[in-house]
Design an enzyme around this catalytic site. Structure first.
Site, PDB file in Angstrom:
ATOM      1  N   ASN A 138       0.832  -1.208   0.000  1.00 17.93           N
ATOM      2  CA  ASN A 138       0.000   0.000   0.000  1.00 17.93           C
ATOM      3  C   ASN A 138       0.866   1.258   0.000  1.00 17.93           C
ATOM      4  O   ASN A 138       0.503   2.270  -0.612  1.00 17.93           O
ATOM      5  CB  ASN A 138      -0.956   0.009   1.196  1.00 17.93           C
ATOM      6  CG  ASN A 138      -2.187  -0.847   0.944  1.00 17.93           C
ATOM      7  OD1 ASN A 138      -2.757  -0.821  -0.136  1.00 17.93           O
ATOM      8  ND2 ASN A 138      -2.586  -1.631   1.930  1.00 17.93           N
ATOM      9  N   LEU A 188      -2.268   1.026  18.427  1.00 16.37           N
ATOM     10  CA  LEU A 188      -1.762   2.150  19.211  1.00 16.37           C
ATOM     11  C   LEU A 188      -2.773   2.559  20.268  1.00 16.37           C
ATOM     12  O   LEU A 188      -3.978   2.413  20.073  1.00 16.37           O
ATOM     13  CB  LEU A 188      -1.472   3.345  18.300  1.00 16.37           C
ATOM     14  CG  LEU A 188      -0.336   3.168  17.287  1.00 16.37           C
ATOM     15  CD1 LEU A 188      -0.247   4.389  16.380  1.00 16.37           C
ATOM     16  CD2 LEU A 188       0.991   2.913  17.973  1.00 16.37           C
ATOM     17  N   GLU A 202     -10.510   5.410  18.228  1.00 15.03           N
ATOM     18  CA  GLU A 202     -10.134   4.409  19.247  1.00 15.03           C
ATOM     19  C   GLU A 202     -10.875   3.093  19.058  1.00 15.03           C
ATOM     20  O   GLU A 202     -10.504   2.085  19.640  1.00 15.03           O
ATOM     21  CB  GLU A 202     -10.327   4.950  20.665  1.00 15.03           C
ATOM     22  CG  GLU A 202     -11.646   5.577  20.966  1.00 15.03           C
ATOM     23  CD  GLU A 202     -11.627   7.097  20.720  1.00 15.03           C
ATOM     24  OE1 GLU A 202     -12.430   7.793  21.345  1.00 15.03           O
ATOM     25  OE2 GLU A 202     -10.854   7.570  19.887  1.00 15.03           O
ATOM     26  N   GLU A 241      -7.904  -1.481  -2.935  1.00 16.13           N
ATOM     27  CA  GLU A 241      -7.016  -0.812  -1.963  1.00 16.13           C
ATOM     28  C   GLU A 241      -6.066   0.182  -2.610  1.00 16.13           C
ATOM     29  O   GLU A 241      -5.940   1.326  -2.167  1.00 16.13           O
ATOM     30  CB  GLU A 241      -6.184  -1.853  -1.181  1.00 16.13           C
ATOM     31  CG  GLU A 241      -6.999  -2.705  -0.235  1.00 16.13           C
ATOM     32  CD  GLU A 241      -6.117  -3.710   0.501  1.00 16.13           C
ATOM     33  OE1 GLU A 241      -5.150  -3.284   1.162  1.00 16.13           O
ATOM     34  OE2 GLU A 241      -6.391  -4.926   0.423  1.00 16.13           O
ATOM     35  N   ASN A 263      -6.768   4.639   7.536  1.00 16.92           N
ATOM     36  CA  ASN A 263      -6.383   3.242   7.358  1.00 16.92           C
ATOM     37  C   ASN A 263      -7.182   2.664   6.197  1.00 16.92           C
ATOM     38  O   ASN A 263      -8.296   3.103   5.935  1.00 16.92           O
ATOM     39  CB  ASN A 263      -6.706   2.476   8.649  1.00 16.92           C
ATOM     40  CG  ASN A 263      -6.404   0.979   8.533  1.00 16.92           C
ATOM     41  OD1 ASN A 263      -5.332   0.584   8.087  1.00 16.92           O
ATOM     42  ND2 ASN A 263      -7.346   0.150   8.936  1.00 16.92           N
ATOM     43  N   HIS A 318      -8.858  -0.889   4.935  1.00 16.70           N
ATOM     44  CA  HIS A 318      -9.253  -2.221   5.430  1.00 16.70           C
ATOM     45  C   HIS A 318      -9.756  -3.045   4.243  1.00 16.70           C
ATOM     46  O   HIS A 318     -10.547  -2.544   3.435  1.00 16.70           O
ATOM     47  CB  HIS A 318     -10.359  -2.078   6.487  1.00 16.70           C
ATOM     48  CG  HIS A 318     -10.787  -3.381   7.063  1.00 16.70           C
ATOM     49  ND1 HIS A 318     -10.025  -4.081   7.981  1.00 16.70           N
ATOM     50  CD2 HIS A 318     -11.891  -4.145   6.828  1.00 16.70           C
ATOM     51  CE1 HIS A 318     -10.654  -5.213   8.285  1.00 16.70           C
ATOM     52  NE2 HIS A 318     -11.781  -5.273   7.600  1.00 16.70           N
ATOM     53  N   ASP A 322     -11.331  -0.337  13.434  1.00 11.50           N
ATOM     54  CA  ASP A 322     -12.092  -0.316  12.169  1.00 11.50           C
ATOM     55  C   ASP A 322     -13.425   0.417  12.290  1.00 11.50           C
ATOM     56  O   ASP A 322     -14.308   0.246  11.451  1.00 11.50           O
ATOM     57  CB  ASP A 322     -12.344  -1.737  11.621  1.00 11.50           C
ATOM     58  CG  ASP A 322     -11.059  -2.460  11.262  1.00 11.50           C
ATOM     59  OD1 ASP A 322     -10.066  -1.784  10.951  1.00 11.50           O
ATOM     60  OD2 ASP A 322     -11.037  -3.699  11.299  1.00 11.50           O
TER      61      ASP A 322
END
Length: 210
Positions: free
Chosen positions: A16, A96, A150, A183, A110, A112, A153
């Site tokens: 990616n 994280l 937090e 992606e 992000n 997915h 996904d």
């Protein structure tokens, strides 16, 4: 408009990341540039990819920190040092602590390998996502670019692209198709939209401004 600093977080091969580098070199990422690649492991191929394109790299090895909070503080310090405007997870396999997300609200994204809210959340990464999609017999899968919050996904969805599941697909074959058809296309696109200030978030819904 000032160029935004894009910092990419990686843990592995960096396919990616390569899609982002290729898009950048083709002029498809407007208003921003990749200024640093940070890896959670030394010696991964993603670091070589960055090096070939003269992009600064840093290794902040997860195993050198006692727990997720200590590690997250180190990552946060690095992001601040690099003056990150946007943080992109590109196969970053380390969870994280929320202190990072709170410091960069709606500034971390992000990709997915499924159409969220299907096949996502804790434990759904890599081949497992595609194994579950095949087990369920879905006819369409795809990829989602979302803001990182937090909730694993669970952040606001920026872009999605559907990919057909074909007869005889294995998880590996499906994984490759989802990468190539979804992606690698929507991640650079989402990054560019962010850098062009075209993403607006209200009540967890992302609107793309013209």
């Amino acid at each position: 408009m000032q160029m935004k600093n894009i910092v990419v977080l990686v843990s592995g091969g960096g396919t990616n990341l390569q899609a982002l580098i290729d898009a950048q070199e083709a002029g498809k990422i407007k208003g921003g540039r990749i200024t640093c690649v940070i890896s959670s492991k030394p010696g991964v191929y993603a670091l070589e990819r960055a090096g070939k394109h003269n992009i600064k790299t840093r290794v902040i090895a997860r195993k050198e920190y006692a727990d997720a909070v200590e590690y997250s503080k180190a990552i946060l310090d690095a992001l601040n040092e690099e003056k990150a405007d946007l943080v992109v997870y590109a196969g970053f396999m380390t969870i994280l602590d929320e202190l990072v997300v709170k410091a960069y609200p709606y500034k971390m994204m992000n990709v997915h390998p499924a159409l969220i809210p299907s096949f996502c959340g804790k434990g759904y990464y890599g081949l497992r996502v595609h194994e579950e999609a095949l087990r369920k017999g879905v006819k369409l899968t795809g990829a989602t670019v979302h803001f990182v919050t937090e909730v694993c996904d669970g952040g606001p969805i920026i872009l999605q692209k559907a990919v057909e599941v074909q007869n005889g697909d294995t998880p590996e074959v499906l994984q490759r198709r989802v990468m190539e058809q979804a992606e690698w296309k929507i991640l650079p696109e989402a990054v560019s939209l962010f850098c062009e200030d075209r993403l607006e978030v209200n009540n967890d819904i992302v609107t793309i401004k013209n």
